[in-house]
Structure formats: C-alpha cells, structure tokens
Scaffold this motif. Structure first.
Motif, PDB file in Angstrom:
ATOM      1  N   UNK A  36       0.865  -1.179   0.000  1.00 54.20           N
ATOM      2  CA  UNK A  36       0.000   0.000   0.000  1.00 54.20           C
ATOM      3  C   UNK A  36       0.903   1.231   0.000  1.00 54.20           C
ATOM      4  N   UNK A  37       0.590   2.146  -0.883  1.00 56.77           N
ATOM      5  CA  UNK A  37       1.319   3.396  -1.007  1.00 56.77           C
ATOM      6  C   UNK A  37       0.336   4.545  -0.835  1.00 56.77           C
ATOM      7  N   UNK A  38       0.871   5.725  -0.566  1.00 54.51           N
ATOM      8  CA  UNK A  38       0.003   6.904  -0.502  1.00 54.51           C
ATOM      9  C   UNK A  38       0.745   8.101  -1.052  1.00 54.51           C
ATOM     10  N   UNK A  39      -0.052   9.026  -1.570  1.00 53.13           N
ATOM     11  CA  UNK A  39       0.518  10.245  -2.111  1.00 53.13           C
ATOM     12  C   UNK A  39      -0.374  11.409  -1.739  1.00 53.13           C
ATOM     13  N   UNK A  40       0.195  12.325  -0.990  1.00 57.64           N
ATOM     14  CA  UNK A  40      -0.500  13.548  -0.620  1.00 57.64           C
ATOM     15  C   UNK A  40      -0.160  14.626  -1.652  1.00 57.64           C
ATOM     16  N   UNK A  41      -1.030  15.627  -1.811  1.00 59.16           N
ATOM     17  CA  UNK A  41      -0.761  16.684  -2.789  1.00 59.16           C
ATOM     18  C   UNK A  41       0.601  17.336  -2.561  1.00 59.16           C
ATOM     19  N   UNK A  42       1.380  17.434  -3.624  1.00 61.06           N
ATOM     20  CA  UNK A  42       2.677  18.072  -3.545  1.00 61.06           C
ATOM     21  C   UNK A  42       3.777  17.239  -2.914  1.00 61.06           C
ATOM     22  N   UNK A  43       3.473  15.980  -2.621  1.00 68.53           N
ATOM     23  CA  UNK A  43       4.464  15.117  -1.976  1.00 68.53           C
ATOM     24  C   UNK A  43       4.741  13.890  -2.834  1.00 68.53           C
ATOM     25  N   UNK A  44       5.875  13.266  -2.559  1.00 67.27           N
ATOM     26  CA  UNK A  44       6.230  12.026  -3.232  1.00 67.27           C
ATOM     27  C   UNK A  44       5.322  10.888  -2.772  1.00 67.27           C
ATOM     28  N   UNK A  45       5.126   9.936  -3.669  1.00 71.00           N
ATOM     29  CA  UNK A  45       4.406   8.735  -3.267  1.00 71.00           C
ATOM     30  C   UNK A  45       5.298   7.936  -2.325  1.00 71.00           C
TER      31      UNK A  45
END
Length: 122
Positions: A36-45
């Motif tokens: 499971x990965x996540x990516x917030x706005x303006x940030x790296x996955x």
C-alpha cells in the motif's frame, strides 16, 4: 485482464477508522508481495505497508506502526489495510500495488490500482 481495484476510502474525523480493500482480478495474489502506497498533494508517493504472500511477513513505515494493519484474504484475492486512530497527516490518495519479488523498492512494483482517497479532518 489484470486489474487492481481499491475501495474503502472516504472522509473521516481524526481518531476514526477506515478499511481499504484492494481486489485483484486477472491473476492471483498468491505469488506476490502486495504494498500500500500513498501520495499527498505536492508530496512524493511513499510506501506505507507491505505483505509478502510467500511467507506472511509484514512491513510498516514508522508513522503508521501500531495504527495500520495489512492483511490478505487469498480466497477473495483481496488485500486490506485497516487504518485506526487516523490523523490529518494520513490524508492522501492510497494505492495498492504488486511486487513479483518481495516487499522491495517502489520500482519493483508492476501492477498498480487507480487509488482511493482518504481524507482525515481535524
């Protein structure tokens, strides 16, 4: 057709819980590690958690240890991410992905889902 479909995201207050699902079709998860990965706005996955289906090993980044739990239901060909005690900083698009080798670097993951949004309000 090989496909991963995430579901279970939504809007929750801080301290709440969500359970994400990642359903695989067109192949079986038995021989894969699933992350499971996540990516917030303006940030790296970033990788959040991973389970190695070959030996059941699980991995978590420090910021989610003790709060998130990854699990696999091979009968349903589905991976879950139970997220408890959610924090605003957990807000991101969450993706599942498969790795034919092990819980390794991001570039080893071959199949990716389209993502599900998790928003945690303060």
């Amino acid at each position: 057709q090989v496909q991963l479909v995430e579901s279970g995201g939504g809007l929750v207050q801080a301290g709440g819980s969500l359970r994400l699902s990642c359903a695989a079709s067109g192949f079986t998860l038995d021989d894969y590690a699933i992350g499971w990965f996540r990516q917030a706005p303006g940030k790296e996955r970033e990788g959040v958690s991973c389970v190695s289906n070959s030996d059941g090993s699980t991995y978590y980044i420090d910021s989610v240890k003790g709060r998130f739990t990854i699990s696999v239901d091979n009968g349903k060909n589905t991976v879950y991410l139970q997220m408890n005690s959610l924090k605003p900083e957990d807000t991101a698009e969450y993706y599942c992905a498969t790795n034919p080798f092990s819980c390794g670097p991001r570039d080893e993951y071959d199949y990716w889902g389209q993502g599900t949004q998790v928003t945690v309000s303060s």
